[in-house]
Design a protein around this motif. Structure first.
Motif, PDB file in Angstrom:
ATOM      1  N   TYR A  26      30.957  22.033 -20.796  1.00  0.00           N
ATOM      2  CA  TYR A  26      30.397  21.142 -21.813  1.00  0.00           C
ATOM      3  C   TYR A  26      30.585  21.772 -23.187  1.00  0.00           C
ATOM      4  CZ  TYR A  26      26.874  19.048 -24.863  1.00  0.00           C
ATOM      5  OH  TYR A  26      26.244  18.452 -25.916  1.00  0.00           O
ATOM      6  N   CYS A  27      30.824  20.903 -24.152  1.00  0.00           N
ATOM      7  CA  CYS A  27      30.903  21.377 -25.529  1.00  0.00           C
ATOM      8  C   CYS A  27      30.499  20.259 -26.480  1.00  0.00           C
ATOM      9  CB  CYS A  27      32.305  21.909 -25.753  1.00  0.00           C
ATOM     10  SG  CYS A  27      33.163  21.457 -27.162  1.00  0.00           S
ATOM     11  N   ARG A  28      29.936  20.654 -27.608  1.00  0.00           N
ATOM     12  CA  ARG A  28      29.540  19.701 -28.646  1.00  0.00           C
ATOM     13  C   ARG A  28      30.217  20.114 -29.948  1.00  0.00           C
ATOM     14  NH1 ARG A  28      24.526  20.213 -28.087  1.00  0.00           N
ATOM     15  NH2 ARG A  28      24.194  21.818 -29.654  1.00  0.00           N
ATOM     16  N   VAL A  29      30.874  19.143 -30.586  1.00  0.00           N
ATOM     17  CA  VAL A  29      31.579  19.383 -31.843  1.00  0.00           C
ATOM     18  C   VAL A  29      30.980  18.466 -32.902  1.00  0.00           C
ATOM     19  CG1 VAL A  29      33.825  19.259 -32.996  1.00  0.00           C
ATOM     20  CG2 VAL A  29      33.697  19.993 -30.615  1.00  0.00           C
ATOM     21  N   VAL A  30      30.781  18.997 -34.108  1.00  0.00           N
ATOM     22  CA  VAL A  30      30.246  18.192 -35.205  1.00  0.00           C
ATOM     23  C   VAL A  30      31.226  18.184 -36.373  1.00  0.00           C
ATOM     24  CG1 VAL A  30      27.831  18.555 -34.575  1.00  0.00           C
ATOM     25  CG2 VAL A  30      28.911  20.090 -36.211  1.00  0.00           C
ATOM     26  N   LEU A  52      38.425  12.647 -37.754  1.00  0.00           N
ATOM     27  CA  LEU A  52      37.817  12.201 -36.495  1.00  0.00           C
ATOM     28  C   LEU A  52      38.728  12.543 -35.316  1.00  0.00           C
ATOM     29  CD1 LEU A  52      36.575   8.702 -37.674  1.00  0.00           C
ATOM     30  CD2 LEU A  52      35.193  10.735 -37.310  1.00  0.00           C
ATOM     31  N   PHE A  53      40.018  12.348 -35.521  1.00  0.00           N
ATOM     32  CA  PHE A  53      40.986  12.660 -34.479  1.00  0.00           C
ATOM     33  C   PHE A  53      41.050  14.172 -34.248  1.00  0.00           C
ATOM     34  CE2 PHE A  53      45.076  12.266 -32.300  1.00  0.00           C
ATOM     35  CZ  PHE A  53      44.884  11.084 -31.623  1.00  0.00           C
ATOM     36  N   SER A  54      41.056  14.940 -35.339  1.00  0.00           N
ATOM     37  CA  SER A  54      41.149  16.401 -35.252  1.00  0.00           C
ATOM     38  C   SER A  54      39.962  17.028 -34.528  1.00  0.00           C
ATOM     39  CB  SER A  54      41.250  17.018 -36.651  1.00  0.00           C
ATOM     40  OG  SER A  54      42.453  16.680 -37.254  1.00  0.00           O
ATOM     41  N   MET A  55      38.786  16.461 -34.707  1.00  0.00           N
ATOM     42  CA  MET A  55      37.605  17.071 -34.089  1.00  0.00           C
ATOM     43  C   MET A  55      37.641  16.998 -32.567  1.00  0.00           C
ATOM     44  SD  MET A  55      34.476  14.410 -34.944  1.00  0.00           S
ATOM     45  CE  MET A  55      33.154  15.301 -34.170  1.00  0.00           C
ATOM     46  N   ALA A  91      30.532  14.745 -31.335  1.00  0.00           N
ATOM     47  CA  ALA A  91      31.253  14.372 -30.110  1.00  0.00           C
ATOM     48  C   ALA A  91      30.864  15.363 -29.028  1.00  0.00           C
ATOM     49  CB  ALA A  91      32.759  14.396 -30.341  1.00  0.00           C
ATOM     50  N   GLU A  92      30.572  14.857 -27.834  1.00  0.00           N
ATOM     51  CA  GLU A  92      30.226  15.706 -26.700  1.00  0.00           C
ATOM     52  C   GLU A  92      31.277  15.541 -25.614  1.00  0.00           C
ATOM     53  OE1 GLU A  92      25.503  16.185 -26.711  1.00  0.00           O
ATOM     54  OE2 GLU A  92      26.179  14.207 -26.037  1.00  0.00           O
ATOM     55  N   PHE A  93      31.680  16.665 -25.043  1.00  0.00           N
ATOM     56  CA  PHE A  93      32.748  16.709 -24.055  1.00  0.00           C
ATOM     57  C   PHE A  93      32.212  17.331 -22.773  1.00  0.00           C
ATOM     58  CE2 PHE A  93      34.293  17.099 -28.303  1.00  0.00           C
ATOM     59  CZ  PHE A  93      35.454  16.346 -28.364  1.00  0.00           C
ATOM     60  N   ARG A  94      32.542  16.718 -21.647  1.00  0.00           N
ATOM     61  CA  ARG A  94      32.111  17.244 -20.348  1.00  0.00           C
ATOM     62  C   ARG A  94      33.283  17.214 -19.371  1.00  0.00           C
ATOM     63  NH1 ARG A  94      27.828  14.644 -22.426  1.00  0.00           N
ATOM     64  NH2 ARG A  94      25.793  15.622 -22.271  1.00  0.00           N
ATOM     65  N   VAL A  95      33.365  18.261 -18.553  1.00  0.00           N
ATOM     66  CA  VAL A  95      34.308  18.297 -17.439  1.00  0.00           C
ATOM     67  C   VAL A  95      33.466  18.559 -16.199  1.00  0.00           C
ATOM     68  CG1 VAL A  95      36.272  19.470 -16.388  1.00  0.00           C
ATOM     69  CG2 VAL A  95      36.210  19.138 -18.866  1.00  0.00           C
ATOM     70  N   SER A  96      33.437  17.578 -15.297  1.00  0.00           N
ATOM     71  CA  SER A  96      32.604  17.701 -14.097  1.00  0.00           C
ATOM     72  C   SER A  96      33.335  18.463 -13.000  1.00  0.00           C
ATOM     73  CB  SER A  96      32.218  16.308 -13.586  1.00  0.00           C
ATOM     74  OG  SER A  96      33.359  15.655 -13.058  1.00  0.00           O
ATOM     75  N   GLU A  97      32.581  18.906 -12.030  1.00  0.00           N
ATOM     76  CA  GLU A  97      33.171  19.590 -10.875  1.00  0.00           C
ATOM     77  C   GLU A  97      34.046  18.631 -10.077  1.00  0.00           C
ATOM     78  OE1 GLU A  97      33.277  22.843 -10.166  1.00  0.00           O
ATOM     79  OE2 GLU A  97      32.235  23.101 -12.076  1.00  0.00           O
ATOM     80  N   GLU A  98      33.680  17.340 -10.065  1.00  0.00           N
ATOM     81  CA  GLU A  98      34.485  16.338  -9.368  1.00  0.00           C
ATOM     82  C   GLU A  98      35.843  16.173 -10.050  1.00  0.00           C
ATOM     83  OE1 GLU A  98      31.246  15.694 -10.392  1.00  0.00           O
ATOM     84  OE2 GLU A  98      30.363  16.003  -8.406  1.00  0.00           O
TER      85      GLU A  98
END
Length: 159
Positions: free
Chosen positions: A36-40, A59-62, A100-107
């Motif tokens: 997980y990561c959060r970018v502002v 917006l694209f760069s972030m 923007a919040e990013f998640r990579v699940s185990e699935e």
């Protein structure tokens, strides 16, 4: 290629990366396991467009390197990961602080590992929304990555 730093060190280093630093983009939080990561993105005079909203390129760069970096951190050595394609759907003008919040699940990770097990390339797709301080969606980005398991030598691949 794996990320050779701890998540905390990596977060500090990427915040000094010129495309982030000079655009007022900050990786605010990164989980130690890269899940997980959060970018502002903070609004500044130099990242506004003629309509006094955030410049679309900012917006694209972030979001640009984030999913690839999360996958590099999660998969470790032995995988080649990079961005393959991306598109952005602007919903409303972005003003103020955007997140923007990013998640990579185990699935997702298990599906990627399975799809690339024999050295095949795989193109996982991710969607991330950029939201404003009111929690409203400013834009939605679709990102397609390229992932392939790489082998050190032919014997390893044959095994």
């Amino acid at each position: 290629m794996a990320i050779p730093f701890s998540a905390a060190a990596f977060r500090r280093l990427i915040n000094l990366w010129p495309p982030f630093l000079f655009s007022s983009i900050k990786l605010e939080h990164l989980e130690p396991d890269y899940s997980y990561c959060r970018v502002v993105l903070k609004e500044r005079p130099w990242n506004r467009n003629i309509n006094r909203s955030h410049f679309g390129g900012s917006l694209f760069s972030m979001t640009d390197p984030i999913y690839a970096l999360l996958l590099m951190g999660k998969l470790g050595r032995g995988y080649r990961v990079w961005d393959k394609a991306a598109s952005i759907d602007f919903i409303k003008p972005g003003k103020g602080k955007l997140t923007a919040e990013f998640r990579v699940s185990e699935e997702q990770l298990a599906m990627i590992r399975e799809a690339t097990e024999c050295g095949s390339k795989h193109h996982p797709e991710f969607v991330v929304e950029v939201i404003d301080a009111r929690g409203e969606v400013v834009c939605r980005l679709h990102r397609t990555l390229y992932v392939r398991k790489v082998y050190a030598n032919k014997q390893e691949r044959a095994a």
